[in-house]
Design an enzyme around this catalytic site. Sequence first.
Site, PDB file in Angstrom:
ATOM      1  N   SER A 105      -9.998 -14.797 -48.975  1.00 44.96           N
ATOM      2  CA  SER A 105      -9.177 -13.829 -48.980  1.00 44.96           C
ATOM      3  C   SER A 105      -9.423 -12.825 -50.225  1.00 44.96           C
ATOM      4  O   SER A 105      -9.280 -13.739 -51.388  1.00 44.96           O
ATOM      5  CB  SER A 105      -7.657 -14.133 -49.188  1.00 44.96           C
TER       6      SER A 105
ATOM      7  N   HIS B 231     -11.571 -11.692 -45.517  1.00 44.75           N
ATOM      8  CA  HIS B 231     -10.250 -11.498 -45.078  1.00 44.75           C
ATOM      9  C   HIS B 231      -9.867 -10.251 -46.369  1.00 44.75           C
ATOM     10  O   HIS B 231      -9.675 -10.524 -47.368  1.00 44.75           O
ATOM     11  CB  HIS B 231      -9.444 -12.558 -45.145  1.00 44.75           C
TER      12      HIS B 231
ATOM     13  N   ASP C 257      -6.563  -8.330 -47.268  1.00 46.34           N
ATOM     14  CA  ASP C 257      -4.813  -8.140 -47.029  1.00 46.34           C
ATOM     15  C   ASP C 257      -4.547  -6.491 -47.674  1.00 46.34           C
ATOM     16  O   ASP C 257      -4.549  -6.410 -49.001  1.00 46.34           O
ATOM     17  CB  ASP C 257      -4.031  -8.978 -47.876  1.00 46.34           C
TER      18      ASP C 257
ATOM     19  N   MET D 196      -1.488  -4.213 -48.327  1.00 45.00           N
ATOM     20  CA  MET D 196       0.061  -4.265 -48.399  1.00 45.00           C
ATOM     21  C   MET D 196       0.572  -2.949 -48.784  1.00 45.00           C
ATOM     22  O   MET D 196      -0.035  -2.345 -49.959  1.00 45.00           O
ATOM     23  CB  MET D 196       0.250  -5.451 -49.578  1.00 45.00           C
TER      24      MET D 196
ATOM     25  N   HIS E  95      -6.405  -7.465 -42.291  1.00 45.64           N
ATOM     26  CA  HIS E  95      -5.051  -7.763 -42.166  1.00 45.64           C
ATOM     27  C   HIS E  95      -4.081  -6.926 -42.760  1.00 45.64           C
ATOM     28  O   HIS E  95      -3.797  -6.515 -43.946  1.00 45.64           O
ATOM     29  CB  HIS E  95      -4.728  -9.193 -42.819  1.00 45.64           C
TER      30      HIS E  95
ATOM     31  N   MET F 116      -0.709  -5.731 -43.768  1.00 45.80           N
ATOM     32  CA  MET F 116       0.843  -5.686 -43.857  1.00 45.80           C
ATOM     33  C   MET F 116       1.377  -4.722 -44.260  1.00 45.80           C
ATOM     34  O   MET F 116       2.020  -4.283 -45.563  1.00 45.80           O
ATOM     35  CB  MET F 116       0.735  -6.779 -44.875  1.00 45.80           C
TER      36      MET F 116
ATOM     37  N   MET G  36       1.062 -16.937 -40.384  1.00 47.46           N
ATOM     38  CA  MET G  36       1.403 -16.987 -41.910  1.00 47.46           C
ATOM     39  C   MET G  36       2.103 -18.144 -42.242  1.00 47.46           C
ATOM     40  O   MET G  36       3.195 -18.429 -41.682  1.00 47.46           O
ATOM     41  CB  MET G  36       2.362 -15.739 -42.232  1.00 47.46           C
TER      42      MET G  36
ATOM     43  N   ASP H   2      -3.165 -18.396 -42.647  1.00 48.78           N
ATOM     44  CA  ASP H   2      -3.133 -17.695 -43.850  1.00 48.78           C
ATOM     45  C   ASP H   2      -2.213 -18.189 -44.851  1.00 48.78           C
ATOM     46  O   ASP H   2      -0.801 -18.099 -44.554  1.00 48.78           O
ATOM     47  CB  ASP H   2      -3.476 -16.506 -43.913  1.00 48.78           C
TER      48      ASP H   2
END
Length: 215
Positions: free
Chosen positions: A7, A32, A34, A36, A65, A67, A136, A174
């Site tokens: 990540s 990965h 993320d 956000m 990913h 979010m 998650m 994750d």
Amino acid sequence: MVRVSPSMLAADFVHLADEIDMINRSEADWLHCDVMDGVFVPNISFGFPVLESVAKICRKPLDVHLMIVKPERYVEQTARLGAMMMNVHYEACMHLHRTIEEIHQAGMKAGVTLNPSTPVSVLEDIIGDVDMVLLMSVNPGFGGQKFIENTIAKTKRLRKLIAESGSHALIEVDGGVQAETAPRLVAAGVDVLVSGSYVFKAPDPLKAIQELKEL
């Protein structure tokens, strides 16, 4: 063999190019990423300008990913990065089937993420259409949280749903993935391990990735 997707959220952003070079040299399968927005989750990470720069130098497939609220607005932008996987939250998509179709039409694999409190049963009518389900194992928004133990049983329920439906979806987990939890997750049926702090903060990140690969 288990796939490993470190990540980027846990990387040293002052030396991000060096961190990506380490990933390129490692046995990691994916990276990965993320994203956000500070709305869907209580934190802001990075956006497309950073991802565009990373995509230019990362030789591993990007596991993106989102979010964020209304992730369907960013299908084409994510595809332009050359992302391999676009992962959206079940909780953020009012028309999930349509979003999955749009992701596929854009040339990417489609993943669906479930928050810790969302049961796997909500995927019964969509599991045959997705390429991966991300569970998650912490509440999304921050790295370094404690692993939620119910994830083991939840993984087994998801593995059963996949088998009974004939789906070929991978299971990704994750949150809190490290030396103690990773073997238990793999034994429960996980295909892809996302690991942030355990990899990037390790004395030897290459070795940490290798050990996860060998589970």
